[in-house]
Design a protein around this motif. Structure first.
Motif, PDB file in Angstrom:
ATOM      1  N   VAL A  58       0.845  -1.198   0.000  1.00  0.00           N
ATOM      2  CA  VAL A  58       0.000   0.000   0.000  1.00  0.00           C
ATOM      3  C   VAL A  58       0.881   1.248   0.000  1.00  0.00           C
ATOM      4  O   VAL A  58       1.806   1.356   0.815  1.00  0.00           O
ATOM      5  CB  VAL A  58      -0.937   0.014   1.234  1.00  0.00           C
ATOM      6  CG1 VAL A  58      -1.679   1.342   1.343  1.00  0.00           C
ATOM      7  CG2 VAL A  58      -1.912  -1.148   1.166  1.00  0.00           C
ATOM      8  N   LEU A  59       0.603   2.183  -0.896  1.00  0.00           N
ATOM      9  CA  LEU A  59       1.342   3.439  -0.932  1.00  0.00           C
ATOM     10  C   LEU A  59       1.093   4.203   0.362  1.00  0.00           C
ATOM     11  O   LEU A  59      -0.052   4.414   0.757  1.00  0.00           O
ATOM     12  CB  LEU A  59       0.921   4.280  -2.126  1.00  0.00           C
ATOM     13  CG  LEU A  59       1.665   5.617  -2.327  1.00  0.00           C
ATOM     14  CD1 LEU A  59       3.156   5.380  -2.538  1.00  0.00           C
ATOM     15  CD2 LEU A  59       1.084   6.373  -3.517  1.00  0.00           C
ATOM     16  N   HIS A  60       2.179   4.623   1.004  1.00  0.00           N
ATOM     17  CA  HIS A  60       2.074   5.220   2.335  1.00  0.00           C
ATOM     18  C   HIS A  60       2.550   6.670   2.313  1.00  0.00           C
ATOM     19  O   HIS A  60       3.642   6.968   1.842  1.00  0.00           O
ATOM     20  CB  HIS A  60       2.917   4.405   3.320  1.00  0.00           C
ATOM     21  CG  HIS A  60       2.889   4.907   4.722  1.00  0.00           C
ATOM     22  ND1 HIS A  60       4.006   5.391   5.371  1.00  0.00           N
ATOM     23  CD2 HIS A  60       1.864   5.018   5.610  1.00  0.00           C
ATOM     24  CE1 HIS A  60       3.680   5.757   6.596  1.00  0.00           C
ATOM     25  NE2 HIS A  60       2.389   5.538   6.763  1.00  0.00           N
ATOM     26  N   HIS A  61       1.723   7.565   2.860  1.00  0.00           N
ATOM     27  CA  HIS A  61       2.078   8.977   3.000  1.00  0.00           C
ATOM     28  C   HIS A  61       2.280   9.274   4.480  1.00  0.00           C
ATOM     29  O   HIS A  61       1.543   8.780   5.330  1.00  0.00           O
ATOM     30  CB  HIS A  61       0.958   9.886   2.479  1.00  0.00           C
ATOM     31  CG  HIS A  61       0.547   9.609   1.072  1.00  0.00           C
ATOM     32  ND1 HIS A  61       1.102  10.249  -0.013  1.00  0.00           N
ATOM     33  CD2 HIS A  61      -0.380   8.733   0.562  1.00  0.00           C
ATOM     34  CE1 HIS A  61       0.538   9.812  -1.126  1.00  0.00           C
ATOM     35  NE2 HIS A  61      -0.362   8.891  -0.799  1.00  0.00           N
ATOM     36  N   GLU A  62       3.267  10.105   4.786  1.00  0.00           N
ATOM     37  CA  GLU A  62       3.469  10.546   6.167  1.00  0.00           C
ATOM     38  C   GLU A  62       3.480  12.068   6.193  1.00  0.00           C
ATOM     39  O   GLU A  62       4.266  12.700   5.491  1.00  0.00           O
ATOM     40  CB  GLU A  62       4.780  10.002   6.724  1.00  0.00           C
ATOM     41  CG  GLU A  62       4.993  10.345   8.198  1.00  0.00           C
ATOM     42  CD  GLU A  62       6.284   9.761   8.745  1.00  0.00           C
ATOM     43  OE1 GLU A  62       7.077  10.531   9.328  1.00  0.00           O
ATOM     44  OE2 GLU A  62       6.512   8.537   8.567  1.00  0.00           O
ATOM     45  N   LEU A  63       2.599  12.655   6.998  1.00  0.00           N
ATOM     46  CA  LEU A  63       2.480  14.104   7.066  1.00  0.00           C
ATOM     47  C   LEU A  63       2.896  14.618   8.446  1.00  0.00           C
ATOM     48  O   LEU A  63       2.576  14.012   9.477  1.00  0.00           O
ATOM     49  CB  LEU A  63       1.041  14.538   6.778  1.00  0.00           C
ATOM     50  CG  LEU A  63       0.478  14.160   5.398  1.00  0.00           C
ATOM     51  CD1 LEU A  63      -0.930  14.715   5.248  1.00  0.00           C
ATOM     52  CD2 LEU A  63       1.368  14.668   4.276  1.00  0.00           C
ATOM     53  N   ASP A  64       3.586  15.734   8.462  1.00  0.00           N
ATOM     54  CA  ASP A  64       4.066  16.342   9.697  1.00  0.00           C
ATOM     55  C   ASP A  64       2.965  17.185  10.336  1.00  0.00           C
ATOM     56  O   ASP A  64       2.526  18.182   9.772  1.00  0.00           O
ATOM     57  CB  ASP A  64       5.286  17.219   9.388  1.00  0.00           C
ATOM     58  CG  ASP A  64       5.883  17.853  10.643  1.00  0.00           C
ATOM     59  OD1 ASP A  64       5.392  17.580  11.752  1.00  0.00           O
ATOM     60  OD2 ASP A  64       6.836  18.634  10.501  1.00  0.00           O
ATOM     61  N   MET A  65       2.516  16.754  11.514  1.00  0.00           N
ATOM     62  CA  MET A  65       1.497  17.499  12.259  1.00  0.00           C
ATOM     63  C   MET A  65       2.029  17.841  13.651  1.00  0.00           C
ATOM     64  O   MET A  65       1.289  17.857  14.634  1.00  0.00           O
ATOM     65  CB  MET A  65       0.225  16.655  12.379  1.00  0.00           C
ATOM     66  CG  MET A  65      -0.438  16.332  11.055  1.00  0.00           C
ATOM     67  SD  MET A  65      -1.216  17.765  10.317  1.00  0.00           S
ATOM     68  CE  MET A  65      -2.575  18.014  11.438  1.00  0.00           C
ATOM     69  N   SER A  66       3.314  18.128  13.742  1.00  0.00           N
ATOM     70  CA  SER A  66       3.948  18.360  15.039  1.00  0.00           C
ATOM     71  C   SER A  66       3.389  19.580  15.757  1.00  0.00           C
ATOM     72  O   SER A  66       3.503  19.696  16.984  1.00  0.00           O
ATOM     73  CB  SER A  66       5.464  18.500  14.872  1.00  0.00           C
ATOM     74  OG  SER A  66       5.785  19.468  13.897  1.00  0.00           O
TER      75      SER A  66
END
Length: 221
Positions: A58-66
């Protein structure tokens, strides 16, 4: 029969979101996952999400929500805040605005990649009183997302009315029981699989597993 649509799963690598990922893979022809980095106690959660997506292709995205950690300090992001669940009060693990922000950003991502469906593992049946896990909030947010982007997204909550025992049952029906049991990370102390056994998340998960096993054994007999 799969829907000839594209979907985005809000994904943490835990039991619930992984069950939702398997559910989405059965329902939709194209599935991508998005994980949010918001200063979690354990980087293991992000690593676990990546590993599961790799295993499932599965294509995985990681977004910065710090920024969320700065605005809303809580027990999920701060080692100096104890994990507590006092009767009549929200647990110290509640992160104000988390699902609001996560699903809003997931909607923006979906818009960019041409997906109309968003999947999240929230539940009213077996949760800790989090207001942003309620069905009413999800329906309201769905309307808001559509109005904000003049689009027709659908937020799916396949676990909304399931307790933990029923979530285990669903994973079994999806032929994902052993995968979920072994590869997911639900533990607040960052221990994969069965977890530490002591934190509220582990206790809830284990209780649900034991109840499902009893039910399954009863059906076999």
């Amino acid at each position: 029969m799969k829907m000839s649509k594209k979907a985005v799963v809000v994904f943490s690598g835990g039991q619930d979101s992984t069950t939702c990922l398997f559910w989405a893979l059965e329902q939709f022809e194209e599935v991508e996952a998005v994980t949010f980095q918001y200063g979690q106690r354990h980087i293991a959660e992000l690593d676990c999400a990546k590993e599961i997506c790799q295993k499932l292709g599965v294509l995985h995205h990681e977004l910065d929500m710090s920024l969320l950690n700065q605005l809303a300090p809580n027990a999920l992001t701060r080692d100096d805040i104890a994990i507590t669940e006092d009767e009549g009060e929200l647990p110290s693990t509640f992160v104000p605005g988390r699902n609001l922000l996560f699903l809003s950003f997931a909607g923006v991502l979906a818009k960019q990649i041409g997906a109309k469906h968003l999947i999240t593992g929230v539940s009213e049946a077996d949760y800790s009183g989090y207001p942003d896990c309620r069905d009413g909030f999800m329906k309201s947010l769905n309307v808001t997302l559509n109005l904000s982007m003049d689009d027709t997204f659908v937020i799916h909550t396949p676990l909304m009315w399931l307790d933990k025992s029923q979530v285990w049952e669903l994973s079994d029906k999806l032929n994902a029981f052993e995968f979920v049991k072994t590869h997911t990370l639900t533990c607040y102390n960052g221990v994969k699989g069965s977890g530490c056994g002591d934190c509220p998340a582990c206790i809830l998960r284990q209780r649900g597993l034991e109840n499902y096993k009893k039910k399954k054994e009863g059906e076999v007999v």
